[in-house]
Design a protein around this motif. Structure first.
Motif, PDB file in Angstrom:
ATOM      1  N   SER A 153       0.858  -1.186   0.000  1.00 15.08           N
ATOM      2  CA  SER A 153       0.000   0.000   0.000  1.00 15.08           C
ATOM      3  C   SER A 153       0.895   1.238   0.000  1.00 15.08           C
ATOM      4  CB  SER A 153      -0.868  -0.012   1.264  1.00 15.08           C
ATOM      5  OG  SER A 153      -0.039  -0.186   2.404  1.00 15.08           O
ATOM      6  N   ASN A 154       0.274   2.391  -0.068  1.00 18.80           N
ATOM      7  CA  ASN A 154       1.061   3.626  -0.065  1.00 18.80           C
ATOM      8  C   ASN A 154       1.946   3.723   1.175  1.00 18.80           C
ATOM      9  OD1 ASN A 154      -0.257   4.240  -2.398  1.00 18.80           O
ATOM     10  ND2 ASN A 154      -1.487   5.915  -1.571  1.00 18.80           N
ATOM     11  N   VAL A 155       1.389   3.303   2.322  1.00 22.80           N
ATOM     12  CA  VAL A 155       2.158   3.386   3.574  1.00 22.80           C
ATOM     13  C   VAL A 155       3.410   2.517   3.484  1.00 22.80           C
ATOM     14  CG1 VAL A 155       2.035   3.016   6.068  1.00 22.80           C
ATOM     15  CG2 VAL A 155      -0.005   3.690   4.829  1.00 22.80           C
ATOM     16  N   MET A 156       3.242   1.270   3.045  1.00 22.60           N
ATOM     17  CA  MET A 156       4.391   0.355   2.934  1.00 22.60           C
ATOM     18  C   MET A 156       5.400   0.890   1.911  1.00 22.60           C
ATOM     19  SD  MET A 156       3.492  -2.115   4.967  1.00 22.60           S
ATOM     20  CE  MET A 156       2.002  -2.638   5.803  1.00 22.60           C
ATOM     21  N   ASP A 157       4.882   1.408   0.816  1.00 23.12           N
ATOM     22  CA  ASP A 157       5.719   1.965  -0.247  1.00 23.12           C
ATOM     23  C   ASP A 157       6.594   3.097   0.306  1.00 23.12           C
ATOM     24  OD1 ASP A 157       6.776   2.875  -2.614  1.00 23.12           O
ATOM     25  OD2 ASP A 157       4.882   2.916  -3.697  1.00 23.12           O
ATOM     26  N   GLN A 158       5.927   4.007   1.051  1.00 31.64           N
ATOM     27  CA  GLN A 158       6.669   5.154   1.592  1.00 31.64           C
ATOM     28  C   GLN A 158       7.692   4.715   2.631  1.00 31.64           C
ATOM     29  OE1 GLN A 158       3.339   7.502   2.899  1.00 31.64           O
ATOM     30  NE2 GLN A 158       2.775   7.984   0.791  1.00 31.64           N
ATOM     31  N   LEU A 159       7.291   3.800   3.532  1.00 31.77           N
ATOM     32  CA  LEU A 159       8.186   3.417   4.629  1.00 31.77           C
ATOM     33  C   LEU A 159       9.410   2.650   4.140  1.00 31.77           C
ATOM     34  CD1 LEU A 159       5.562   2.349   7.350  1.00 31.77           C
ATOM     35  CD2 LEU A 159       6.962   4.420   7.315  1.00 31.77           C
ATOM     36  N   THR A 160       9.265   1.908   3.032  1.00 29.69           N
ATOM     37  CA  THR A 160      10.379   1.071   2.550  1.00 29.69           C
ATOM     38  C   THR A 160      11.078   1.678   1.340  1.00 29.69           C
ATOM     39  OG1 THR A 160       8.966  -0.200   1.046  1.00 29.69           O
ATOM     40  CG2 THR A 160       9.215  -1.054   3.306  1.00 29.69           C
ATOM     41  N   GLY A 161      10.663   2.863   0.915  1.00 28.90           N
ATOM     42  CA  GLY A 161      11.239   3.416  -0.305  1.00 28.90           C
ATOM     43  C   GLY A 161      10.911   2.558  -1.512  1.00 28.90           C
ATOM     44  N   GLY A 162       9.712   2.005  -1.533  1.00 27.26           N
ATOM     45  CA  GLY A 162       9.259   1.239  -2.709  1.00 27.26           C
ATOM     46  C   GLY A 162       9.761  -0.190  -2.751  1.00 27.26           C
ATOM     47  N   ASP A 163      10.213  -0.718  -1.614  1.00 24.34           N
ATOM     48  CA  ASP A 163      10.846  -2.050  -1.589  1.00 24.34           C
ATOM     49  C   ASP A 163       9.828  -3.120  -1.172  1.00 24.34           C
ATOM     50  OD1 ASP A 163      12.461  -4.274  -1.241  1.00 24.34           O
ATOM     51  OD2 ASP A 163      14.112  -3.127  -0.336  1.00 24.34           O
ATOM     52  N   ARG A 164       9.165  -3.727  -2.147  1.00 23.01           N
ATOM     53  CA  ARG A 164       8.166  -4.760  -1.856  1.00 23.01           C
ATOM     54  C   ARG A 164       8.818  -6.004  -1.241  1.00 23.01           C
ATOM     55  NH1 ARG A 164       3.074  -7.081  -3.518  1.00 23.01           N
ATOM     56  NH2 ARG A 164       2.830  -8.697  -1.927  1.00 23.01           N
ATOM     57  N   ALA A 165      10.009  -6.354  -1.739  1.00 24.59           N
ATOM     58  CA  ALA A 165      10.680  -7.550  -1.216  1.00 24.59           C
ATOM     59  C   ALA A 165      11.004  -7.375   0.270  1.00 24.59           C
ATOM     60  CB  ALA A 165      11.953  -7.826  -2.016  1.00 24.59           C
ATOM     61  N   LYS A 166      11.424  -6.171   0.648  1.00 27.71           N
ATOM     62  CA  LYS A 166      11.712  -5.909   2.066  1.00 27.71           C
ATOM     63  C   LYS A 166      10.424  -6.000   2.887  1.00 27.71           C
ATOM     64  CE  LYS A 166      13.796  -2.523   5.165  1.00 27.71           C
ATOM     65  NZ  LYS A 166      14.368  -1.168   5.276  1.00 27.71           N
ATOM     66  N   THR A 167       9.326  -5.442   2.339  1.00 30.69           N
ATOM     67  CA  THR A 167       8.033  -5.514   3.023  1.00 30.69           C
ATOM     68  C   THR A 167       7.664  -6.972   3.275  1.00 30.69           C
ATOM     69  OG1 THR A 167       7.353  -3.496   1.903  1.00 30.69           O
ATOM     70  CG2 THR A 167       5.599  -4.811   2.895  1.00 30.69           C
ATOM     71  N   ASP A 168       7.846  -7.816   2.272  1.00 30.91           N
ATOM     72  CA  ASP A 168       7.527  -9.240   2.417  1.00 30.91           C
ATOM     73  C   ASP A 168       8.435  -9.915   3.444  1.00 30.91           C
ATOM     74  OD1 ASP A 168       5.447  -9.140   0.641  1.00 30.91           O
ATOM     75  OD2 ASP A 168       6.601  -9.878  -1.065  1.00 30.91           O
ATOM     76  N   ARG A 169       9.717  -9.547   3.452  1.00 24.28           N
ATOM     77  CA  ARG A 169      10.654 -10.153   4.419  1.00 24.28           C
ATOM     78  C   ARG A 169      10.256  -9.807   5.847  1.00 24.28           C
ATOM     79  NH1 ARG A 169      14.612  -8.471   1.028  1.00 24.28           N
ATOM     80  NH2 ARG A 169      15.267  -6.729   2.368  1.00 24.28           N
ATOM     81  N   VAL A 170       9.881  -8.534   6.068  1.00 26.43           N
ATOM     82  CA  VAL A 170       9.493  -8.115   7.420  1.00 26.43           C
ATOM     83  C   VAL A 170       8.182  -8.781   7.821  1.00 26.43           C
ATOM     84  CG1 VAL A 170       8.852  -6.130   8.847  1.00 26.43           C
ATOM     85  CG2 VAL A 170      10.731  -5.923   7.206  1.00 26.43           C
ATOM     86  N   ALA A 171       7.263  -8.921   6.864  1.00 22.78           N
ATOM     87  CA  ALA A 171       5.938  -9.496   7.153  1.00 22.78           C
ATOM     88  C   ALA A 171       6.002 -11.007   7.380  1.00 22.78           C
ATOM     89  CB  ALA A 171       4.974  -9.197   6.001  1.00 22.78           C
ATOM     90  N   ALA A 172       7.009 -11.663   6.827  1.00 20.52           N
ATOM     91  CA  ALA A 172       7.045 -13.134   6.791  1.00 20.52           C
ATOM     92  C   ALA A 172       6.833 -13.810   8.147  1.00 20.52           C
ATOM     93  CB  ALA A 172       8.352 -13.615   6.149  1.00 20.52           C
ATOM     94  N   PRO A 173       7.502 -13.383   9.230  1.00 21.06           N
ATOM     95  CA  PRO A 173       7.367 -14.146  10.487  1.00 21.06           C
ATOM     96  C   PRO A 173       5.975 -14.101  11.097  1.00 21.06           C
ATOM     97  CG  PRO A 173       9.262 -12.644  10.554  1.00 21.06           C
ATOM     98  CD  PRO A 173       8.463 -12.286   9.352  1.00 21.06           C
ATOM     99  N   PHE A 174       5.165 -13.117  10.745  1.00 11.67           N
ATOM    100  CA  PHE A 174       3.852 -13.026  11.402  1.00 11.67           C
ATOM    101  C   PHE A 174       2.669 -13.127  10.438  1.00 11.67           C
ATOM    102  CE2 PHE A 174       6.141  -8.958  11.411  1.00 11.67           C
ATOM    103  CZ  PHE A 174       5.331  -8.149  10.644  1.00 11.67           C
ATOM    104  N   HIS A 175       2.938 -13.617   9.231  1.00 16.84           N
ATOM    105  CA  HIS A 175       1.857 -14.022   8.322  1.00 16.84           C
ATOM    106  C   HIS A 175       2.154 -15.467   7.917  1.00 16.84           C
ATOM    107  CE1 HIS A 175       1.688  -9.611   7.940  1.00 16.84           C
ATOM    108  NE2 HIS A 175       0.446  -9.746   7.520  1.00 16.84           N
ATOM    109  N   LEU A 176       1.183 -16.377   8.099  1.00 16.32           N
ATOM    110  CA  LEU A 176       1.458 -17.779   7.781  1.00 16.32           C
ATOM    111  C   LEU A 176       1.916 -17.938   6.335  1.00 16.32           C
ATOM    112  CD1 LEU A 176      -1.482 -19.685   9.545  1.00 16.32           C
ATOM    113  CD2 LEU A 176       0.889 -19.443  10.316  1.00 16.32           C
TER     114      LEU A 176
END
Ligand SMILES: NC(=O)c1ccc[n+]([C@@H]2O[C@H](COP(=O)([O-])OP(=O)(O)OC[C@H]3O[C@@H](n4cnc5c(N)ncnc54)[C@H](O)[C@@H]3O)[C@@H](O)[C@H]2O)c1
Length: 258
Positions: free
Chosen positions: A182-205
């Motif tokens: 989303s826009n929030v994730m985009d802004q916080l990571t500088g557009g890095d979807r892979a980083k967003t997924d890495r951070v999300a991985a431990p708490f999403h099955l």
């Protein structure tokens, strides 16, 4: 999905990334859409064949009335309300009275005023409302009070609305996304979807964040005739976030023997 072609949806918050996915999914299903957003620049850029835009601040009843009238004028009917808009305003335990009221005004009250303004149209068309909850509706998150409490209230509001709008044949449900690109994730990571997924991985099955289109698919299902006997509930589009307990997806018993 049946029951979407030729219908009309109002999408407050439609100018955001998740909203855009909802709008695109509706258009693919033949549903015309009136986007409503306080962000007039992003909203106006979405206007296209079958997609209108009305600037609207959900804290203002006159603007909500104008939105409903503009939708009638443009498309001649209203079938669905999809309440994507939100405020992330939050100062946790230090939040002021003004901030609490502001958060609830946008996240809860605005959608109720929109429902009141469009109720006659929705009843005429046996319409549907989809509210947006969140994983934050169900868990505590450090330093966050206003957003999670307002998102929890939305799930209760969904039950109340479902009960009292059922006599009008209006169904009301919610979707509760997990971390979504989303826009929030985009802004916080500088557009890095892979980083967003890495951070999300431990708490999403499912070990990643959601695509906006995956949230939109649940919204369309709830509006469609496929969901004709579903009201007062919530679809968790959260990749298993809320299925997981504090042990996370790791064997805990062996730790006793280690
Ligand atoms: N991003 C996520 O990971 C996530 C997770 C769970 C739930 N959600 C929910 O999904 C929805 C969209 O989230 P997002 O992250 O894309 O949010 P966002 O902040 O990117 O978008 C919110 C939209 O609401 C609009 N808006 C704000 N105040 C308004 C007002 N007063 N009147 C009219 N419009 C107003 C904004 O202009 C914006 O377009 C929200 O309901 C949010 O709670 C998001």
């Amino acid at each position: 999905m049946r029951g979407l072609d030729g219908k009309v949806a109002i999408v407050p918050g439609g100018a955001t990334r998740i909203g855009q996915a909802v709008v695109a999914a509706f258009r693919a299903a033949g549903t015309r859409v009136m986007v409503a957003d306080i962000n007039a620049t992003a909203g106006a850029a979405m206007a296209a064949d079958g997609v209108g835009f009305t600037p609207c601040d959900l804290r203002d009843d006159a603007q909500i009335a104008a939105l409903v009238q503009a939708t009638r004028d443009a498309f001649g009917r209203i079938d669905f309300l999809v309440n994507v808009a939100c405020s992330y305003l939050d100062n946790g335990p230090a939040s002021t009275r003004a901030e609490w009221l502001e958060s609830f005004d946008v996240n809860v009250v605005g959608s109720v005023m929109l429902m009141q303004a469009a109720r006659v149209d929705l009843a005429k068309n046996r319409g549907a409302i989809v509210n947006f909850g969140s994983i934050s509706s169900r868990v505590a998150q450090t330093g966050r009070w206003l957003y999670p409490v307002s998102k929890a209230a939305i799930l209760q509001l969904t039950r109340n609305q479902a009960m009292d709008l059922a006599p009008d044949s209006i169904r009301v449900n919610a979707v509760s996304p997990g971390w979504t690109w989303s826009n929030v994730m985009d802004q916080l990571t500088g557009g890095d979807r892979a980083k967003t997924d890495r951070v999300a991985a431990p708490f999403h099955l499912l070990r990643r964040s959601a695509d906006p289109g995956e949230v939109a698919a649940a919204v369309l299902f709830l509006c469609s005739d496929e969901a004709s006997f579903i009201t007062g509930t919530d679809i968790r589009v959260d990749g298993g976030y809320t299925a997981m307990g504090p042990e996370r997806a790791e064997p805990a018993i062996p730790l006793l023997m280690a």
